[in-house]
Design a protein around this motif. Structure first.
Motif, short mmCIF file in Angstrom:
data_model
loop_
_atom_site.label_atom_id
_atom_site.label_comp_id
_atom_site.label_asym_id
_atom_site.label_seq_id
_atom_site.Cartn_x
_atom_site.Cartn_y
_atom_site.Cartn_z
N LYS B 66 0.83 -1.21 0.00
CA LYS B 66 0.00 0.00 0.00
C LYS B 66 0.86 1.26 0.00
O LYS B 66 0.66 2.16 -0.81
CB LYS B 66 -0.93 0.01 1.23
N SER B 67 1.81 1.28 0.92
CA SER B 67 2.68 2.46 0.96
C SER B 67 3.48 2.57 -0.33
O SER B 67 3.64 3.66 -0.88
CB SER B 67 3.65 2.36 2.13
N THR B 68 3.96 1.46 -0.81
CA THR B 68 4.72 1.47 -2.06
C THR B 68 3.91 2.12 -3.17
O THR B 68 4.42 2.94 -3.93
CB THR B 68 5.11 0.03 -2.45
N PHE B 120 2.27 11.12 5.79
CA PHE B 120 2.97 9.84 5.81
C PHE B 120 2.66 9.01 7.03
O PHE B 120 2.25 9.52 8.07
CB PHE B 120 4.48 10.07 5.75
N GLN B 121 2.92 7.72 6.85
CA GLN B 121 2.86 6.79 7.96
C GLN B 121 3.85 7.27 9.01
O GLN B 121 5.00 7.51 8.71
CB GLN B 121 3.30 5.42 7.40
N GLY B 122 3.38 7.45 10.24
CA GLY B 122 4.34 7.84 11.27
C GLY B 122 4.62 9.33 11.31
O GLY B 122 5.59 9.80 10.73
N MET B 201 -3.34 9.77 2.54
CA MET B 201 -3.02 9.59 3.96
C MET B 201 -2.63 8.14 4.19
O MET B 201 -3.43 7.24 4.03
CB MET B 201 -4.23 9.95 4.82
N ASP B 202 -1.37 7.92 4.55
CA ASP B 202 -0.87 6.56 4.74
C ASP B 202 -0.91 6.22 6.22
O ASP B 202 -0.11 6.72 7.00
CB ASP B 202 0.56 6.47 4.20
N GLU B 203 -1.82 5.38 6.59
CA GLU B 203 -1.99 4.96 8.00
C GLU B 203 -1.86 6.15 8.93
O GLU B 203 -1.02 6.13 9.84
CB GLU B 203 -0.93 3.91 8.37
N PRO B 204 -2.66 7.16 8.76
CA PRO B 204 -2.42 8.40 9.52
C PRO B 204 -2.69 8.23 11.01
O PRO B 204 -2.21 9.04 11.80
CB PRO B 204 -3.42 9.38 8.90
MG LIG Z 1 2.73 0.99 4.88
#
Ligand SMILES: [Mg+2]
Ligand SMILES: Nc1ncnc2c1ncn2[C@@H]1O[C@H](COP(=O)(O)OP(=O)(O)O)[C@@H](O)[C@H]1O
Ligand code: SF4
Lengths: 305, 357, 327
Positions: B66-68, B120-122, B201-204
């Protein structure tokens, strides 16, 4: 296992180990390999390289190639002894500090930081100059006694982070004895860091010892590459243009240092995978039109098979 | 809201801009990790469309790519990521379409943040620890509005913070002085600085506690109503998506295996993996279900087997599943507006009840 | 503030440790080089100075160790480091005072230049990883592995003996009278150029490699990706975001490696007969001038501590996290 394979596939490491192997050979077989006795004077005073003296002679006609070959042992032995003793102290201090935590950690860390901050070479000079006889082994031990701090510092940090990992916590919860815990769970995971510290200390020890010999603190009759440079410097080799006298010895030191650094690069790449440059060979990248950049992922539309 | 709107099922494979009013169209995106001779093919021909005003959920377990996908679509994937094919069409505010993967560096830089922003995630690591919040927001604004005065940009930053419910005097804070939730809000405020059309929004909210999660989600949804941007919302938590997304795309092993309206995915999943995912999370609302989870773990993408990547974990795997890769197509029921990649839907046999409701 | 207070406490402690080491070394090591010399000086040395030397070298065995230690501190606090044997009867403190500024000027300036230049090159190498710039790495590795003094010998051989561009030793033209004149300063710069160049050449590689590795690590941090996502200009991302953070560990390792670097560069003074503290130490070693040796070590260590404190201060200015209470 995987790591070890990775280690040996690394071009830098292989190059480094090959050079180290070569010098080790010289150190072991030196006296049999050298064409002359390094102390044997001759009529060929300060003669440039020739068929009889491949690397020329010094001001009393001694063969420089022989001095270098015989001197390899002095350099390597000191490096090894200093490296081992500093690593032992570093592991003891670093792992203990990281493992016990609290006040013990604070004081051990302060101690190693102190040893880092106090300039080592002047300290070594001070100690070595006051010893009645500062032979190779003594110097090695002095270097070891003052040069353990960097390794201890890195090991402490690694131990701290290991201590919090699940498997150590689990073993601890199972009531494993502390020393068993350290031996069985912690130390094996520190191998790469310990190795890197060891190689670093050997490099430092070699440079320090050579420097000490160069300024004439160790007995000038004990051959090592620094001694050669001592004689060269004191007999105006520079002014007389006798490059063969000081270039080869320095080059050997540099080569040995480079070999050690290369091995350490390999270890670093294992510890910090981000530094790994697998497949990052500039030429093959250029051929495929890839420009590896952060922030702009390369787009390569190749025909896929 | 476009949930449940009838669309042409061929969307994802079609070349033209067919879906109504797409803002972001990813077509056949392929991504490798590794510049060497033996790269890992992480994404394979992934296509995805985000419509204007829509919240598109991207679901899938950790490691599914997903992030990729999000990073590659914006060309932010760090080395050794490599985009090996595909297009990413972004429709600008003026209606002009551009392929992000063919833009020059300068054009891409200009489009970033202005048209497409990412959270981003994190959030912990997304803010530079050595700069004040203010500088980090203002930098982004000034990069795109070089003629704006610093003072103005600063006012805009204050306004943005208020927008996400943080008092403007926090501008002078450093990231480490803020709580995790606050940092995530700052990131959202920062992303909205130039009123982008697309917000990824990646795993916000993954790192936040449940209460904070809800608060932030509600806030984002409210801002979306107000400012009218479109959202790609990435999470491994499908039940969360059901709450906020209009449509959901389910990813597995670097491929989209199902897309449908959020409600449909939730009530009538068509792919065994979607069904399994739903069984792994408790619903935020509604009746409790028994949590079953999916046995096993996502496959190692560096050693792909032929056939359906889900086959080793799939309760309905057939012989064909181990040899042939299923492609995205209509469901066996022939429902409009949804696609699935599973041999069950082309086999002609009756569907198992889990995916045939 | 607690960061700085902790650091200051550490430096005070380290200074104490260095002084104590200096006290114990002559007492613990076998052999007694000083008594013989004192015997030879009999009659030429006044009793005060002789007492000072006895305290410094642990020959005052009739006093308790504690009393010796207190006496030793008393001497140091009065700035009395004993008399030099070779430059008898010049006090050690005077010799050290004269040579220290030369070292601070040469080694200090050269080290700072090496740090700045090395960090800039490292920034570039780390940013351009996987391009032709990687070809510079082996060169840097080579320079890092070369002993400082050997590089000094080579530069002398090439630039001084062969080409005759620079003098091979000394720190200014002996025909000039030291004064704040353009001519004298020019001469100092001219004479200092070669040693400074060698110090820079030999220590720059370490900073290049350190910064390059930090850049590689930092470049994949999320905040750098965010900076790209914001559409910032490449230069701004590279310098303002990546290098700005990568330089932090670089500064703290600057502090920690100062001791090492200074050790190496002092040898350079010996090679160039540059009248700094390193050369003085060298002369003290070769003439067995123990009081001078001790004094040099003490002054070198204390100077390094001061430099360290400056580096720490810079770190505190660069990293806001050190300025607030621990979190
Ligand atoms: Mg990810
Ligand atoms: N640098 C890398 N090299 C090789 N494989 C990678 C790299 N980074 C990520 N991957 C692989 O790519 C896949 C997708 O990762 P990611 O996009 O982060 O998944 P998600 O966001 O869904 O959790 C994972 O299987 C992971 O193993
Ligand atoms: S294609 Fe086969 S293995 Fe894959 S999900 Fe469908 S039924 Fe299961």
């Amino acid at each position: 296992m995987r790591n070890q394979l990775l280690f040996l596939r690394n071009g830098k490491v292989v190059t480094g180990l090959a050079i180290l192997g070569f010098f080790t050979l010289l150190a072991v077989l030196g006296p049999w390999l050298s064409p002359y006795d390094p102390n044997q004077v001759s009529d060929a005073l300060l003669s440039p390289p020739s068929a009889t003296h491949w690397l020329g002679t010094d001001h009393t006609g001694r063969d420089i190639l022989s001095q270098i070959i015989v001197g390899a042992r002095g350099v390597l032995v000191v490096g090894l002894v200093a490296g081992v003793s500093a690593t032992v102290v570093g592991v003891l201090v670093g792992v203990t500090a990281g493992f016990v935590g609290g006040v013990g950690d604070e004081s051990l860390s302060a101690l190693s930081n102190m040893f880092l901050v106090i300039p080592q070479l002047p300290l070594i000079i001070l100690i070595a100059a006051q010893l009645p006889s500062a032979g190779g082994l003594t110097v090695a031990l002095v270097i070891g006694a003052t040069g353990w701090a960097w390794g201890a510092r890195v090991l402490r940090a690694q131990t701290l982070s290991l201590r919090k990992r699940d498997f150590v916590e689990a073993a601890r919860a199972n009531g494993e004895r502390t020393w068993r815990l350290v031996l069985a769970e912690v130390l094996p995971n520190l191998t790469a860091v310990i190795a890197s510290g060891f190689v670093g200390t050997v490099t430092f020890a070699v440079l320090s010892q050579v420097t000490l010999s160069f300024i004439g603190i160790t007995p000038v009759s004990e051959w090592n590459w620094g001694t050669i440079l001592f004689w060269a410097q004191n007999n105006l080799a520079l002014q007389r243009g006798a490059w063969w006298w000081f270039v080869p010895a320095g080059a050997c030191i540099a080569l040995l240092g480079m070999a050690l650094t290369l091995v350490n690069f390999g270890i670093d790449e294992i510890v910090n995978p981000r530094l790994r440059s697998t497949g990052l060979h500039a030429r093959s990248l250029r051929r495929r039109g890839i420009r590896p950049r952060v922030g702009f992922t390369p787009v390569v539309r190749e025909v896929r098979s | 809201m476009s949930a449940g709107v009838e669309t042409d099922p061929g969307v994802a494979r079609d070349a033209g801009p067919t879906a109504e009013d797409p803002v972001l169209e990813i077509r056949n995106l392929s991504v490798d990790y590794g510049f060497g001779d033996d790269p890992t093919h992480v994404l394979r021909d992934v296509s995805l469309t985000l419509r204007r005003g829509e919240v598109l959920g991207l679901a899938g377990e950790s490691g599914c790519g997903k992030s990729t996908l999000a990073y590659a679509a914006t060309r932010l994937l760090p080395p050794p990521g490599l985009i090996t094919g595909g297009e990413v069409w972004l429709t600008g505010r003026d209606g002009e379409r551009a392929d992000l993967l063919s833009l020059s560096d300068a054009e891409l830089r200009a489009a970033r943040w202005r048209d497409i922003a990412i959270v981003f995630q994190g959030a912990m690591s997304s803010l530079n620890p050595v700069f004040r919040i203010e500088k980090q927001i203002v930098d982004g604004i000034l990069a795109h509005r070089p003629r704006m005065r610093r003072e103005e940009a600063r006012e805009r930053a204050a306004e943005l913070l208020r927008l996400v419910g943080i008092s403007a005097d926090r501008l002078r804070s450093y990231p480490h002085q803020l709580s995790g939730g606050m940092r995530q809000r700052v990131m959202i405020a920062m992303a909205l600085a130039l009123e982008p059309q697309v917000l990824i929004m990646d795993e916000p909210t993954t790192a936040l506690d449940v209460v904070m999660q809800r608060q932030i989600l509600e806030q984002v949804m409210e801002l979306r109503e107000r400012l009218g941007f479109s959202v790609v919302f990435i999470t491994h938590d499908v039940s969360l998506l059901v709450e906020v997304a209009d449509r959901i795309a389910v990813m597995y092993a670097g491929e989209i295996v199902e897309t449908a309206a959020a409600r449909d995915v939730y009530t009538r999943p068509r792919h065994p993996y979607s069904a399994g995912l739903l069984g792994s999370f408790p619903p935020l609302h509604g009746p409790r279900r028994e949590l079953t989870g999916i046995p096993g773990a996502p496959p190692d993408l560096s050693a792909r087997e032929p056939g359906c990547p889900f086959a080793p974990r799939c309760p309905h795997a057939m012989d064909v599943c181990r040899t042939e890769l299923p492609v995205l197509g209509r469901t066996a029921q022939g429902e409009d507006g949804r696609l699935v990649a599973c041999h069950l839907h082309t086999a002609g046999a009756p569907l198992p009840e889990e995916v045939g409701r | 503030m607690s960061f700085l207070l902790r650091r200051i406490a550490f430096y005070v402690l380290t200074a104490w440790a260095a002084i104590t080491i200096n006290f114990f070394i002559p007492r613990l090591l076998p052999g007694d080089p000083v008594t013989a010399l004192l015997g030879r000086m009999q009659g030429r040395i006044d009793s005060n100075a002789e007492h000072a030397l006895r305290v410094l070298f642990g020959l005052d065995q009739d006093a308790t160790l504690w009393q010796q230690y207190l006496d030793y501190w008393g001497l140091l606090l009065r700035g009395d480091l004993g008399l030099s044997f070779t430059h008898f009867p010049t006090p050690v403190s005077e010799i050290v005072n004269q040579s220290l500024p030369w070292t601070v000027g040469l080694v200090g300036v050269a080290t700072v230049i090496a740090f700045v230049v090395g960090s800039l090159i490292g920034t570039f190498l780390g940013w351009r990883r996987g391009t032709w710039a990687d070809g510079l790495l082996p060169v840097a590795t080579f320079f890092q592995a070369v002993p400082y003094f050997w590089l000094g010998l080579i530069t002398i051989a090439v630039l001084s003996v062969n080409l005759g561009w620079f003098p091979s030793s000394g720190s200014y033209d002996r025909g000039l009278v030291p004064a704040f004149t353009g001519e004298f300063i020019g001469s100092v710069v001219y004479y200092g150029f070669l040693p400074a160049l060698t110090v820079v050449l030999s220590s720059v590689a370490g900073w290049v490699l350190g910064m390059r590795n930090m850049m590689v690590t930092v470049s994949s941090e999320d905040y750098v990706t965010v900076a790209h996502a914001k559409g910032l200009a490449e230069r701004q991302v590279m310098l303002g975001y990546a290098a700005r953070n990568a330089v932090l560990p670089q500064v703290s390792s600057f502090a920690l490696s100062l001791g090492f670097v200074v050790g190496g560069t002092l040898i350079m003074e010996m090679v160039f007969s540059y009248q700094g503290i390193g050369y003085t130490l060298y002369q003290a070693v070769s003439t067995h001038d123990y009081p001078l040796m001790q004094g040099c070590f003490l002054v070198i260590t204390l100077s390094v501590l001061v430099a360290n404190m400056v580096a720490d201060l810079a770190y505190a200015l660069l990293d806001p996290r050190t300025r607030t209470e621990d979190r």
